[in-house]
Design a protein around this motif. Sequence first.
Motif, PDB file in Angstrom:
ATOM      1  N   LEU A 110       0.801  -1.226   0.000  1.00 39.79           N
ATOM      2  CA  LEU A 110       0.000   0.000   0.000  1.00 39.79           C
ATOM      3  C   LEU A 110       0.835   1.277   0.000  1.00 39.79           C
ATOM      4  N   SER A 111       2.129   1.166  -0.283  1.00 36.48           N
ATOM      5  CA  SER A 111       2.992   2.341  -0.222  1.00 36.48           C
ATOM      6  C   SER A 111       2.497   3.473  -1.126  1.00 36.48           C
ATOM      7  N   VAL A 112       2.090   3.128  -2.341  1.00 34.50           N
ATOM      8  CA  VAL A 112       1.642   4.154  -3.295  1.00 34.50           C
ATOM      9  C   VAL A 112       0.234   3.833  -3.816  1.00 34.50           C
ATOM     10  N   GLU A 113      -0.548   3.108  -3.035  1.00 32.72           N
ATOM     11  CA  GLU A 113      -1.889   2.711  -3.479  1.00 32.72           C
ATOM     12  C   GLU A 113      -2.786   3.921  -3.709  1.00 32.72           C
ATOM     13  N   ALA A 114      -2.619   4.972  -2.903  1.00 33.68           N
ATOM     14  CA  ALA A 114      -3.447   6.171  -3.077  1.00 33.68           C
ATOM     15  C   ALA A 114      -3.172   6.847  -4.412  1.00 33.68           C
ATOM     16  N   ARG A 115      -1.935   6.795  -4.874  1.00 30.85           N
ATOM     17  CA  ARG A 115      -1.617   7.385  -6.170  1.00 30.85           C
ATOM     18  C   ARG A 115      -2.074   6.485  -7.305  1.00 30.85           C
ATOM     19  N   ALA A 116      -2.054   5.188  -7.088  1.00 37.81           N
ATOM     20  CA  ALA A 116      -2.459   4.252  -8.130  1.00 37.81           C
ATOM     21  C   ALA A 116      -3.977   4.218  -8.304  1.00 37.81           C
ATOM     22  N   ARG A 117      -4.704   4.225  -7.195  1.00 37.77           N
ATOM     23  CA  ARG A 117      -6.166   4.098  -7.233  1.00 37.77           C
ATOM     24  C   ARG A 117      -6.877   5.444  -7.211  1.00 37.77           C
ATOM     25  N   GLY A 118      -6.308   6.386  -6.449  1.00 34.63           N
ATOM     26  CA  GLY A 118      -6.999   7.644  -6.215  1.00 34.63           C
ATOM     27  C   GLY A 118      -7.710   7.616  -4.870  1.00 34.63           C
ATOM     28  N   THR A 119      -7.775   8.753  -4.204  1.00 34.08           N
ATOM     29  CA  THR A 119      -8.369   8.811  -2.876  1.00 34.08           C
ATOM     30  C   THR A 119      -9.880   8.578  -2.914  1.00 34.08           C
ATOM     31  N   TYR A 206      -4.174   9.512   5.329  1.00 37.30           N
ATOM     32  CA  TYR A 206      -2.853   8.980   5.676  1.00 37.30           C
ATOM     33  C   TYR A 206      -2.251   8.208   4.502  1.00 37.30           C
ATOM     34  N   LEU A 207      -3.043   7.384   3.830  1.00 35.97           N
ATOM     35  CA  LEU A 207      -2.546   6.647   2.667  1.00 35.97           C
ATOM     36  C   LEU A 207      -2.088   7.607   1.580  1.00 35.97           C
ATOM     37  N   ASP A 208      -2.807   8.718   1.435  1.00 37.35           N
ATOM     38  CA  ASP A 208      -2.411   9.741   0.462  1.00 37.35           C
ATOM     39  C   ASP A 208      -1.085  10.362   0.860  1.00 37.35           C
ATOM     40  N   TRP A 209      -0.932  10.672   2.150  1.00 35.74           N
ATOM     41  CA  TRP A 209       0.333  11.237   2.622  1.00 35.74           C
ATOM     42  C   TRP A 209       1.464  10.231   2.472  1.00 35.74           C
ATOM     43  N   MET A 210       1.202   8.971   2.816  1.00 28.70           N
ATOM     44  CA  MET A 210       2.242   7.942   2.754  1.00 28.70           C
ATOM     45  C   MET A 210       2.725   7.726   1.324  1.00 28.70           C
ATOM     46  N   SER A 211       1.844   7.910   0.350  1.00 28.11           N
ATOM     47  CA  SER A 211       2.253   7.714  -1.040  1.00 28.11           C
ATOM     48  C   SER A 211       3.261   8.763  -1.494  1.00 28.11           C
ATOM     49  N   GLU A 212       3.283   9.911  -0.825  1.00 27.09           N
ATOM     50  CA  GLU A 212       4.277  10.951  -1.122  1.00 27.09           C
ATOM     51  C   GLU A 212       4.408  11.854   0.104  1.00 27.09           C
ATOM     52  N   PRO A 213       5.230  11.464   1.081  1.00 23.78           N
ATOM     53  CA  PRO A 213       5.339  12.255   2.305  1.00 23.78           C
ATOM     54  C   PRO A 213       5.817  13.685   2.081  1.00 23.78           C
ATOM     55  N   ALA A 214       6.516  13.919   0.984  1.00 23.51           N
ATOM     56  CA  ALA A 214       7.062  15.249   0.736  1.00 23.51           C
ATOM     57  C   ALA A 214       6.095  16.149  -0.027  1.00 23.51           C
ATOM     58  N   GLN A 215       4.858  15.713  -0.240  1.00 26.75           N
ATOM     59  CA  GLN A 215       3.970  16.496  -1.094  1.00 26.75           C
ATOM     60  C   GLN A 215       3.596  17.837  -0.476  1.00 26.75           C
ATOM     61  N   ARG A 216       3.476  17.901   0.855  1.00 25.95           N
ATOM     62  CA  ARG A 216       3.173  19.190   1.483  1.00 25.95           C
ATOM     63  C   ARG A 216       4.308  20.176   1.257  1.00 25.95           C
TER      64      ARG A 216
END
Length: 248
Positions: A110-119, A206-216
Amino acid sequence: MKKLFAILALIGLFATPVLAQEAPVPLDPAPNRIDDLAALQHGAKIFVNYCLSCHSAAAMRYSRLTELGLTDKEIKDNLLFATDKIGATMKVAMRPEDAKKWFGAAPPDLSVEARARGTDWLYTYLRGFYRDDSRPTGWNNIVFPNVGMPNVLWQLQGERVLKQVASAGAGGEEGHAPAFAGFTQVTPGTLTPVQFDSTVADLVSYLDWMSEPAQRTRRQLGVWVLLFLGLFTVLAWRLNAAYWKDVK
Protein backbone atom coordinates in the motif's frame (compact mmCIF):
# COMPACT_ATOMS: atom_id res chain seq x y z
CA MET A 1 -1.81 13.95 -35.66
CA LYS A 2 -4.26 11.32 -36.92
CA LYS A 3 -2.05 8.58 -35.46
CA LEU A 4 -2.05 10.37 -32.10
CA PHE A 5 -5.84 10.55 -32.02
CA ALA A 6 -6.02 6.88 -33.01
CA ILE A 7 -3.70 5.88 -30.13
CA LEU A 8 -5.73 7.94 -27.65
CA ALA A 9 -8.94 6.37 -28.91
CA LEU A 10 -7.51 2.87 -28.45
CA ILE A 11 -6.38 3.71 -24.93
CA GLY A 12 -9.84 4.95 -24.07
CA LEU A 13 -11.42 1.90 -25.69
CA PHE A 14 -9.43 -0.55 -23.59
CA ALA A 15 -9.34 1.50 -20.37
CA THR A 16 -13.08 2.13 -20.14
CA PRO A 17 -14.15 -1.50 -19.51
CA VAL A 18 -11.53 -1.85 -16.77
CA LEU A 19 -12.72 1.26 -14.99
CA ALA A 20 -16.32 0.19 -15.37
CA GLN A 21 -15.50 -3.21 -13.91
CA GLU A 22 -13.65 -1.89 -10.87
CA ALA A 23 -15.97 1.04 -10.12
CA PRO A 24 -19.54 0.00 -11.01
CA VAL A 25 -20.95 2.71 -8.73
CA PRO A 26 -20.23 6.45 -8.56
CA LEU A 27 -17.27 7.29 -6.33
CA ASP A 28 -17.79 9.52 -3.31
CA PRO A 29 -15.35 12.45 -3.02
CA ALA A 30 -12.84 11.82 -0.25
CA PRO A 31 -12.35 14.62 2.29
CA ASN A 32 -8.89 16.15 1.88
CA ARG A 33 -7.18 16.17 5.28
CA ILE A 34 -3.60 16.05 4.04
CA ASP A 35 -2.75 19.19 6.05
CA ASP A 36 -4.49 18.04 9.25
CA LEU A 37 -1.80 16.46 11.42
CA ALA A 38 -4.31 15.13 13.97
CA ALA A 39 -6.25 13.38 11.19
CA LEU A 40 -3.05 11.94 9.71
CA GLN A 41 -1.94 10.65 13.11
CA HIS A 42 -5.32 8.98 13.59
CA GLY A 43 -5.11 7.56 10.07
CA ALA A 44 -1.65 6.14 10.82
CA LYS A 45 -3.04 4.44 13.94
CA ILE A 46 -5.91 2.90 11.96
CA PHE A 47 -3.50 1.76 9.24
CA VAL A 48 -1.14 0.03 11.69
CA ASN A 49 -3.95 -1.61 13.67
CA TYR A 50 -6.20 -2.76 10.83
CA CYS A 51 -4.23 -2.81 7.56
CA LEU A 52 -0.62 -3.63 8.38
CA SER A 53 -1.37 -7.18 9.50
CA CYS A 54 -1.89 -8.17 5.83
CA HIS A 55 -0.76 -5.23 3.68
CA SER A 56 2.82 -4.04 3.76
CA ALA A 57 4.11 -0.56 3.01
CA ALA A 58 7.69 -1.43 2.17
CA ALA A 59 8.53 2.06 0.90
CA MET A 60 7.65 3.68 4.23
CA ARG A 61 9.73 3.68 7.40
CA TYR A 62 8.24 4.13 10.85
CA SER A 63 10.72 6.91 11.51
CA ARG A 64 9.04 9.11 8.89
CA LEU A 65 5.96 9.30 11.11
CA THR A 66 7.85 11.90 13.11
CA GLU A 67 6.96 14.25 10.24
CA LEU A 68 3.36 13.97 11.45
CA GLY A 69 4.30 15.38 14.84
CA LEU A 70 4.81 12.03 16.60
CA THR A 71 7.83 11.44 18.83
CA ASP A 72 10.01 8.35 18.66
CA LYS A 73 8.59 7.22 22.01
CA GLU A 74 4.99 7.61 20.81
CA ILE A 75 5.78 5.58 17.71
CA LYS A 76 7.48 2.83 19.73
CA ASP A 77 4.71 2.66 22.33
CA ASN A 78 1.71 2.80 20.00
CA LEU A 79 2.65 1.84 16.44
CA LEU A 80 5.51 -0.67 16.50
CA PHE A 81 3.86 -4.08 16.41
CA ALA A 82 5.64 -5.80 13.53
CA THR A 83 9.19 -4.79 14.46
CA ASP A 84 11.18 -3.33 17.34
CA LYS A 85 13.23 -0.90 15.24
CA ILE A 86 11.84 2.55 14.50
CA GLY A 87 13.98 2.77 11.37
CA ALA A 88 12.48 -0.40 9.88
CA THR A 89 10.11 -0.41 6.94
CA MET A 90 6.45 -1.32 7.31
CA LYS A 91 6.54 -4.97 6.34
CA VAL A 92 4.31 -7.87 7.36
CA ALA A 93 5.24 -11.32 8.62
CA MET A 94 2.61 -13.10 6.51
CA ARG A 95 4.13 -15.04 3.63
CA PRO A 96 2.84 -14.29 0.10
CA GLU A 97 2.08 -17.96 -0.54
CA ASP A 98 -0.06 -18.13 2.61
CA ALA A 99 -1.88 -14.95 1.63
CA LYS A 100 -2.62 -16.34 -1.82
CA LYS A 101 -3.95 -19.53 -0.25
CA TRP A 102 -6.21 -17.71 2.19
CA PHE A 103 -7.41 -14.78 0.06
CA GLY A 104 -6.88 -15.99 -3.49
CA ALA A 105 -4.16 -13.37 -4.12
CA ALA A 106 -1.37 -11.76 -2.14
CA PRO A 107 -2.52 -8.43 -0.63
CA PRO A 108 -0.87 -5.54 -2.52
CA ASP A 109 1.71 -3.27 -0.97
CA LEU A 110 0.00 0.00 0.00
CA SER A 111 2.99 2.34 -0.22
CA VAL A 112 1.64 4.15 -3.29
CA GLU A 113 -1.89 2.71 -3.48
CA ALA A 114 -3.45 6.17 -3.08
CA ARG A 115 -1.62 7.38 -6.17
CA ALA A 116 -2.46 4.25 -8.13
CA ARG A 117 -6.17 4.10 -7.23
CA GLY A 118 -7.00 7.64 -6.21
CA THR A 119 -8.37 8.81 -2.88
CA ASP A 120 -12.01 8.82 -4.06
CA TRP A 121 -11.72 5.15 -5.04
CA LEU A 122 -10.19 4.18 -1.70
CA TYR A 123 -12.73 6.21 0.29
CA THR A 124 -15.70 4.62 -1.48
CA TYR A 125 -14.14 1.14 -1.46
CA LEU A 126 -13.44 1.07 2.28
CA ARG A 127 -17.04 2.14 2.95
CA GLY A 128 -18.53 -0.26 0.39
CA PHE A 129 -18.33 -3.66 2.11
CA TYR A 130 -21.41 -5.76 2.80
CA ARG A 131 -22.21 -9.29 3.95
CA ASP A 132 -22.32 -11.89 1.17
CA ASP A 133 -22.50 -15.55 2.19
CA SER A 134 -21.62 -16.67 -1.35
CA ARG A 135 -18.08 -15.31 -0.95
CA PRO A 136 -15.31 -17.32 0.80
CA THR A 137 -14.64 -14.51 3.27
CA GLY A 138 -18.33 -13.75 3.80
CA TRP A 139 -17.86 -10.21 2.44
CA ASN A 140 -18.25 -8.43 -0.88
CA ASN A 141 -17.77 -4.87 -2.10
CA ILE A 142 -19.77 -2.57 -4.37
CA VAL A 143 -16.66 -0.91 -5.80
CA PHE A 144 -14.61 -4.07 -6.29
CA PRO A 145 -17.10 -6.94 -6.81
CA ASN A 146 -15.91 -10.36 -5.62
CA VAL A 147 -12.84 -8.91 -3.95
CA GLY A 148 -10.80 -11.38 -1.89
CA MET A 149 -10.29 -8.95 0.99
CA PRO A 150 -12.65 -9.22 3.98
CA ASN A 151 -14.04 -6.16 5.72
CA VAL A 152 -11.36 -5.58 8.35
CA LEU A 153 -13.24 -2.53 9.66
CA TRP A 154 -16.51 -4.38 10.25
CA GLN A 155 -16.39 -4.01 14.02
CA LEU A 156 -16.26 -0.24 13.61
CA GLN A 157 -18.87 -0.12 10.85
CA GLY A 158 -21.14 -2.97 11.84
CA GLU A 159 -22.63 -5.55 9.49
CA ARG A 160 -24.67 -4.55 6.45
CA VAL A 161 -26.37 -6.36 3.61
CA LEU A 162 -26.97 -5.14 0.11
CA LYS A 163 -30.33 -3.61 -0.64
CA GLN A 164 -31.30 -4.33 -4.25
CA VAL A 165 -34.20 -3.37 -6.46
CA ALA A 166 -35.02 -4.61 -9.93
CA SER A 167 -33.82 -2.15 -12.55
CA ALA A 168 -36.10 -1.09 -15.36
CA GLY A 169 -35.46 -2.63 -18.75
CA ALA A 170 -36.45 -1.44 -22.18
CA GLY A 171 -39.83 0.26 -22.11
CA GLY A 172 -39.68 0.65 -18.33
CA GLU A 173 -40.39 -2.99 -17.56
CA GLU A 174 -39.34 -4.35 -14.18
CA GLY A 175 -37.73 -7.68 -13.37
CA HIS A 176 -34.32 -7.17 -14.97
CA ALA A 177 -30.85 -7.26 -13.36
CA PRO A 178 -30.82 -5.87 -9.81
CA ALA A 179 -29.38 -2.41 -9.31
CA PHE A 180 -27.56 -1.08 -6.24
CA ALA A 181 -29.97 0.73 -3.92
CA GLY A 182 -27.96 1.19 -0.73
CA PHE A 183 -27.42 -0.94 2.35
CA THR A 184 -29.49 -2.31 5.20
CA GLN A 185 -27.77 -2.18 8.59
CA VAL A 186 -27.98 -5.59 10.29
CA THR A 187 -25.88 -5.00 13.39
CA PRO A 188 -24.47 -1.69 14.62
CA GLY A 189 -20.77 -0.99 14.84
CA THR A 190 -18.81 0.66 17.61
CA LEU A 191 -18.90 3.91 15.59
CA THR A 192 -21.84 5.81 14.22
CA PRO A 193 -22.02 6.10 10.39
CA VAL A 194 -20.74 9.68 10.58
CA GLN A 195 -17.86 8.68 12.86
CA PHE A 196 -17.00 5.73 10.64
CA ASP A 197 -16.91 7.88 7.51
CA SER A 198 -14.64 10.33 9.33
CA THR A 199 -12.33 7.49 10.41
CA VAL A 200 -12.09 6.20 6.84
CA ALA A 201 -11.38 9.75 5.66
CA ASP A 202 -8.46 9.93 8.13
CA LEU A 203 -7.16 6.56 6.92
CA VAL A 204 -7.38 7.56 3.25
CA SER A 205 -5.67 10.88 3.99
CA TYR A 206 -2.85 8.98 5.68
CA LEU A 207 -2.55 6.65 2.67
CA ASP A 208 -2.41 9.74 0.46
CA TRP A 209 0.33 11.24 2.62
CA MET A 210 2.24 7.94 2.75
CA SER A 211 2.25 7.71 -1.04
CA GLU A 212 4.28 10.95 -1.12
CA PRO A 213 5.34 12.25 2.31
CA ALA A 214 7.06 15.25 0.74
CA GLN A 215 3.97 16.50 -1.09
CA ARG A 216 3.17 19.19 1.48
CA THR A 217 6.72 20.56 1.17
CA ARG A 218 6.51 20.25 -2.61
CA ARG A 219 3.32 22.32 -2.74
CA GLN A 220 4.76 24.99 -0.46
CA LEU A 221 7.93 25.20 -2.54
CA GLY A 222 5.80 25.31 -5.69
CA VAL A 223 4.07 28.48 -4.48
CA TRP A 224 7.40 30.20 -3.83
CA VAL A 225 8.75 29.08 -7.20
CA LEU A 226 5.73 30.52 -9.00
CA LEU A 227 6.09 33.79 -7.10
CA PHE A 228 9.78 33.94 -8.04
CA LEU A 229 9.04 33.23 -11.68
CA GLY A 230 6.35 35.92 -11.69
CA LEU A 231 8.74 38.48 -10.20
CA PHE A 232 11.54 37.40 -12.55
CA THR A 233 9.21 37.78 -15.54
CA VAL A 234 8.42 41.37 -14.57
CA LEU A 235 12.12 42.18 -14.10
CA ALA A 236 13.05 40.55 -17.41
CA TRP A 237 10.30 42.45 -19.20
CA ARG A 238 11.44 45.80 -17.78
CA LEU A 239 15.10 44.96 -18.49
CA ASN A 240 14.22 44.11 -22.08
CA ALA A 241 12.34 47.40 -22.46
CA ALA A 242 15.27 49.37 -21.03
CA TYR A 243 17.77 47.59 -23.31
CA TRP A 244 15.86 48.28 -26.54
CA LYS A 245 14.50 51.75 -25.80
CA ASP A 246 17.36 53.54 -27.64
CA VAL A 247 17.47 51.12 -30.55
CA LYS A 248 15.91 52.65 -33.67
